[in-house]
Design an enzyme around this catalytic site. Structure first.
Site, PDB file in Angstrom:
ATOM      1  N   LYS A   1      -5.443  -2.013   0.769  1.00  0.00           N
ATOM      2  CA  LYS A   1      -4.943  -3.384   0.771  1.00  0.00           C
ATOM      3  C   LYS A   1      -3.710  -3.663   1.634  1.00  0.00           C
ATOM      4  O   LYS A   1      -3.405  -4.832   1.900  1.00  0.00           O
ATOM      5  CB  LYS A   1      -4.596  -3.800  -0.674  1.00  0.00           C
TER       6      LYS A   1
ATOM      7  N   TYR B   1     -15.527   7.154  -2.810  1.00  0.00           N
ATOM      8  CA  TYR B   1     -14.320   7.392  -3.611  1.00  0.00           C
ATOM      9  C   TYR B   1     -14.731   8.358  -4.720  1.00  0.00           C
ATOM     10  O   TYR B   1     -15.526   8.000  -5.592  1.00  0.00           O
ATOM     11  CB  TYR B   1     -13.819   6.087  -4.226  1.00  0.00           C
TER      12      TYR B   1
ATOM     13  N   TYR C   1     -12.005  -5.997  -3.792  1.00  0.00           N
ATOM     14  CA  TYR C   1     -12.078  -5.105  -2.634  1.00  0.00           C
ATOM     15  C   TYR C   1     -12.349  -5.884  -1.347  1.00  0.00           C
ATOM     16  O   TYR C   1     -11.722  -5.634  -0.314  1.00  0.00           O
ATOM     17  CB  TYR C   1     -13.163  -4.035  -2.849  1.00  0.00           C
TER      18      TYR C   1
ATOM     19  N   PRO D   1      -2.515   3.395  -1.434  1.00  0.00           N
ATOM     20  CA  PRO D   1      -3.612   3.085  -0.504  1.00  0.00           C
ATOM     21  C   PRO D   1      -5.005   3.010  -1.118  1.00  0.00           C
ATOM     22  O   PRO D   1      -5.949   2.608  -0.431  1.00  0.00           O
ATOM     23  CB  PRO D   1      -3.544   4.240   0.506  1.00  0.00           C
TER      24      PRO D   1
ATOM     25  N   HIS E   1     -19.428  -2.834   6.178  1.00  0.00           N
ATOM     26  CA  HIS E   1     -19.871  -2.100   4.988  1.00  0.00           C
ATOM     27  C   HIS E   1     -20.112  -3.062   3.839  1.00  0.00           C
ATOM     28  O   HIS E   1     -19.200  -3.757   3.409  1.00  0.00           O
ATOM     29  CB  HIS E   1     -18.824  -1.066   4.575  1.00  0.00           C
TER      30      HIS E   1
HETATM   31  P1  FAD Z   1       4.206  -1.890   9.679  1.00  0.00           P
HETATM   32  O1  FAD Z   1       2.810  -1.638  10.100  1.00  0.00           O
HETATM   33  O2  FAD Z   1       4.982  -0.778   9.097  1.00  0.00           O
HETATM   34  O3  FAD Z   1       4.960  -2.504  10.931  1.00  0.00           O
HETATM   35  C1  FAD Z   1       6.358  -2.654  10.966  1.00  0.00           C
HETATM   36  C2  FAD Z   1       6.808  -2.534  12.404  1.00  0.00           C
HETATM   37  O4  FAD Z   1       8.201  -2.769  12.478  1.00  0.00           O
HETATM   38  C3  FAD Z   1       6.581  -1.157  12.985  1.00  0.00           C
HETATM   39  O5  FAD Z   1       5.912  -1.247  14.222  1.00  0.00           O
HETATM   40  C4  FAD Z   1       7.973  -0.562  13.105  1.00  0.00           C
HETATM   41  O6  FAD Z   1       8.076   0.346  14.196  1.00  0.00           O
HETATM   42  C5  FAD Z   1       8.805  -1.811  13.319  1.00  0.00           C
HETATM   43  N1  FAD Z   1      10.202  -1.664  12.926  1.00  0.00           N
HETATM   44  C6  FAD Z   1      10.715  -0.981  11.876  1.00  0.00           C
HETATM   45  N2  FAD Z   1      12.054  -1.097  11.849  1.00  0.00           N
HETATM   46  C7  FAD Z   1      12.397  -1.888  12.897  1.00  0.00           C
HETATM   47  C8  FAD Z   1      13.627  -2.370  13.399  1.00  0.00           C
HETATM   48  N3  FAD Z   1      14.770  -2.046  12.813  1.00  0.00           N
HETATM   49  N4  FAD Z   1      13.618  -3.147  14.501  1.00  0.00           N
HETATM   50  C9  FAD Z   1      12.443  -3.480  15.111  1.00  0.00           C
HETATM   51  N5  FAD Z   1      11.236  -3.030  14.674  1.00  0.00           N
HETATM   52  C10 FAD Z   1      11.222  -2.252  13.582  1.00  0.00           C
HETATM   53  N6  FAD Z   1      -3.735  -0.709   4.430  1.00  0.00           N
HETATM   54  C11 FAD Z   1      -4.962  -1.303   4.355  1.00  0.00           C
HETATM   55  O7  FAD Z   1      -5.040  -2.538   4.268  1.00  0.00           O
HETATM   56  N7  FAD Z   1      -6.124  -0.587   4.372  1.00  0.00           N
HETATM   57  C12 FAD Z   1      -6.103   0.754   4.465  1.00  0.00           C
HETATM   58  O8  FAD Z   1      -7.173   1.359   4.543  1.00  0.00           O
HETATM   59  C13 FAD Z   1      -4.820   1.420   4.522  1.00  0.00           C
HETATM   60  N8  FAD Z   1      -4.751   2.770   4.632  1.00  0.00           N
HETATM   61  C14 FAD Z   1      -3.526   3.342   4.895  1.00  0.00           C
HETATM   62  C15 FAD Z   1      -3.497   4.708   5.116  1.00  0.00           C
HETATM   63  C16 FAD Z   1      -2.273   5.319   5.399  1.00  0.00           C
HETATM   64  C17 FAD Z   1      -2.261   6.797   5.635  1.00  0.00           C
HETATM   65  C18 FAD Z   1      -1.071   4.545   5.456  1.00  0.00           C
HETATM   66  C19 FAD Z   1       0.260   5.184   5.777  1.00  0.00           C
HETATM   67  C20 FAD Z   1      -1.105   3.189   5.223  1.00  0.00           C
HETATM   68  C21 FAD Z   1      -2.319   2.577   4.931  1.00  0.00           C
HETATM   69  N9  FAD Z   1      -2.399   1.215   4.708  1.00  0.00           N
HETATM   70  C22 FAD Z   1      -3.631   0.629   4.534  1.00  0.00           C
HETATM   71  C23 FAD Z   1      -1.197   0.409   4.696  1.00  0.00           C
HETATM   72  C24 FAD Z   1      -0.964  -0.319   6.023  1.00  0.00           C
HETATM   73  O9  FAD Z   1      -0.974   0.583   7.089  1.00  0.00           O
HETATM   74  C25 FAD Z   1       0.384  -1.075   5.954  1.00  0.00           C
HETATM   75  O10 FAD Z   1       0.434  -1.816   4.767  1.00  0.00           O
HETATM   76  C26 FAD Z   1       0.555  -2.012   7.154  1.00  0.00           C
HETATM   77  O11 FAD Z   1       0.828  -1.279   8.318  1.00  0.00           O
HETATM   78  C27 FAD Z   1       1.691  -3.014   6.916  1.00  0.00           C
HETATM   79  O12 FAD Z   1       1.923  -3.784   8.059  1.00  0.00           O
HETATM   80  P2  FAD Z   1       3.353  -4.346   8.421  1.00  0.00           P
HETATM   81  O13 FAD Z   1       3.199  -5.078   9.690  1.00  0.00           O
HETATM   82  O14 FAD Z   1       3.893  -5.047   7.236  1.00  0.00           O
HETATM   83  O15 FAD Z   1       4.269  -3.075   8.592  1.00  0.00           O
HETATM   84  C1  DHB Z   2      -9.143   4.218   4.361  1.00  0.00           C
HETATM   85  C2  DHB Z   2      -7.895   4.168   3.765  1.00  0.00           C
HETATM   86  C3  DHB Z   2      -7.804   3.768   2.456  1.00  0.00           C
HETATM   87  O1  DHB Z   2      -6.596   3.699   1.877  1.00  0.00           O
HETATM   88  C4  DHB Z   2      -8.928   3.401   1.718  1.00  0.00           C
HETATM   89  O2  DHB Z   2      -8.806   3.023   0.437  1.00  0.00           O
HETATM   90  C5  DHB Z   2     -10.157   3.437   2.327  1.00  0.00           C
HETATM   91  C6  DHB Z   2     -10.267   3.852   3.655  1.00  0.00           C
HETATM   92  C7  DHB Z   2      -9.243   4.640   5.765  1.00  0.00           C
HETATM   93  O3  DHB Z   2      -8.214   5.024   6.344  1.00  0.00           O
HETATM   94  O4  DHB Z   2     -10.345   4.628   6.320  1.00  0.00           O
END
Ligand code: FAD
Ligand code: DHB
Length: 390
Positions: free
Chosen positions: A296, A201, A384, A292, A72
């Site tokens: 990021k 958005y 972005y 969100p 995009h």
């Molecule tokens: P996580 O993905 O949370 O991974 C942590 C892992 O550790 C998990 O698999 C969990 O099961 C495991 N864990 C937890 N506790 C333990 C334990 N005690 N022992 C062993 N394992 C454990 N980010 C973006 O960049 N762009 C987006 O568009 C975006 N949209 C989002 C939309 C939604 C609805 C949500 C909820 C989040 C969104 N995010 C987005 C945020 C993004 O998903 C998170 O920031 C990202 O997953 C962070 O990665 P992480 O590896 O730090 O943590």
């Molecule tokens: C999506 C999630 C977001 O938080 C965002 O800012 C844009 C797109 C997505 O899940 O596609």
């Protein structure tokens, strides 16, 4: 069991770190509380920054991304019933973002790790960390009910916001910066061709709405809702009705389809300082959370582990601890800029329950400014697509 780096969590932070270390010839073991199937199906983020995409190609895990990712070159800001495009390519010297679901990234990373015969221990129970301020930290856990112990040189706390690593650090060693927002997002996945080629958005007096997608057949849509909204109060018809209202624009139509998945997420900004204690290094959501709106969270997790892998690489190559000692400072400079951007996008686009008509006029003036001033649009665009790595 022994390894060089014990990685807790098989999310984006933990898995990218494992592959980055593998490339440097550093051994690691990944421990994950959930099953492989669970982490590969968990629906979350969808927007990959330019640098995140480049890293996947560098690591040799970009083959499906190249075929299935949707590039995009801009987004639309919609307000007052009209759309205004922010042209990323033109404003950032050719950069873009890629739409590719987080759980697809996870599948690609797990497949690469297992193909290289490197360990990921899924369904690890009762994980705990010990001896963080000593020479050799250990991770204790259970596999199929049997106690296990992993001795390591370093522990990477990549276990997300609700993990065990951050709470294992003495509270007086950390400063927490926190803000909760008085709203959440209700998100759906729908079997409907996206009604726009690019993300929309939308600022609306009824609240924020976002149109995103996962493929040419599947739309991902979000609505601003109460932070503790009960999904039971949102039958499919009500969701579509509200999306039609908030996304409305002249000559444009939202295509509906069967809703395959729906859920509510709260929104907060959260930072832990420092991101290190002794031999434990926190990365990703374990150390910080962004709302969100700026897309990021995943990208920031990836940026952290790039810094961490470089620091560990320096240590294992030369015995120097300079970069490891600066890990937290280097990460936090980016973390705070990304916090600022995510807070700003959130404040710009949402309806605040305590906002008065002055606040709403101010938001509209800011949207008008961002979409009419090249300088303002460029600021949005460069954040972005992703700030450069330090
Ligand atoms: P996580 O993905 O949370 O991974 C942590 C892992 O550790 C998990 O698999 C969990 O099961 C495991 N864990 C937890 N506790 C333990 C334990 N005690 N022992 C062993 N394992 C454990 N980010 C973006 O960049 N762009 C987006 O568009 C975006 N949209 C989002 C939309 C939604 C609805 C949500 C909820 C989040 C969104 N995010 C987005 C945020 C993004 O998903 C998170 O920031 C990202 O997953 C962070 O990665 P992480 O590896 O730090 O943590
Ligand atoms: C999506 C999630 C977001 O938080 C965002 O800012 C844009 C797109 C997505 O899940 O596609």
């Amino acid at each position: 069991m022994k390894t060089q780096v014990g990685i807790i969590g098989a999310g984006p932070a933990g898995l990218f770190l494992a592959l980055l270390l593998q490339r440097l010839g550093i051994e690691s073991v990944v421990l994950e509380a959930h099953t492989r199937n669970y982490v590969e199906e968990r629906v979350r983020a969808g927007v990959l920054e330019y640098g995140t995409v480049e890293l996947m190609h560098e690591l040799g895990v970009g083959e499906r991304l190249r075929r299935q990712g949707l590039e995009h070159g801009g987004i639309e800001l919609r307000f007052g019933g009209a759309g205004h495009r922010i042209d990323f390519r033109e404003l950032t010297g050719g950069k873009c973002v890629t739409i590719y679901a987080q759980h697809e990234v996870i599948k690609d990373l797990i497949a690469a790790r297992l193909a290289a015969n490197r360990p990921i221990l899924f369904a690890a129970e009762n994980v705990s960390v010990h001896g963080l301020d000593g020479e050799r930290p250990t991770i204790q856990f259970q596999m199929n009910g049997a106690p296990e112990k992993l001795e390591c040189d370093f522990v990477a706390g990549c276990d997300g916001f609700h993990g065990v690593c951050r709470p294992s650090i003495p509270a007086n060693a950390l400063t927490i910066y926190d803000r909760e927002y008085p709203f959440g997002w209700l998100g759906i996945l729908a079997q409907a061709p996206p009604s726009s080629h690019e993300l929309i958005y939308a600022y609306h007096e009824r609240g924020f709405a976002l149109l995103s997608m996962r493929s040419p057949e599947i739309s991902r849509l979000y609505l601003q809702c109460e932070p503790d909204e009960h999904i039971a109060g949102w039958p499919d018809e009500r969701i579509w009705e509200e999306l039609h209202k908030r996304l409305a624009a002249d000559g444009w139509k939202l295509t509906e389809g069967a809703i395959m998945q729906k859920g509510v997420t709260g929104m907060r900004s959260f930072v832990t300082e420092p991101m290190q204690f002794g031999k434990l290094f926190l990365a990703g959501d374990a150390a910080h959370i962004v709302p969100p709106t700026g897309a990021k969270g995943l990208n920031l997790a990836v940026a952290d582990v790039r810094v961490l892998s470089r620091a560990l690489g320096e240590f294992y190559a030369s015995g120097k601890t300079g970069l490891l000692a600066r890990y937290s400072d280097i990460c936090l400079r980016r973390v705070w800029k990304v916090q600022r951007f995510s807070w700003w996008m959130t404040s710009l686009l949402h309806r605040f329950p305590d906002g008065n008509p002055f606040d709403r006029r101010r938001q509209l003036a800011e949207l008008d400014y961002v979409t009419s001033s090249r300088a303002a649009a460029q600021t949005l665009a460069e954040n972005y697509v992703g700030l450069p790595m330090e």
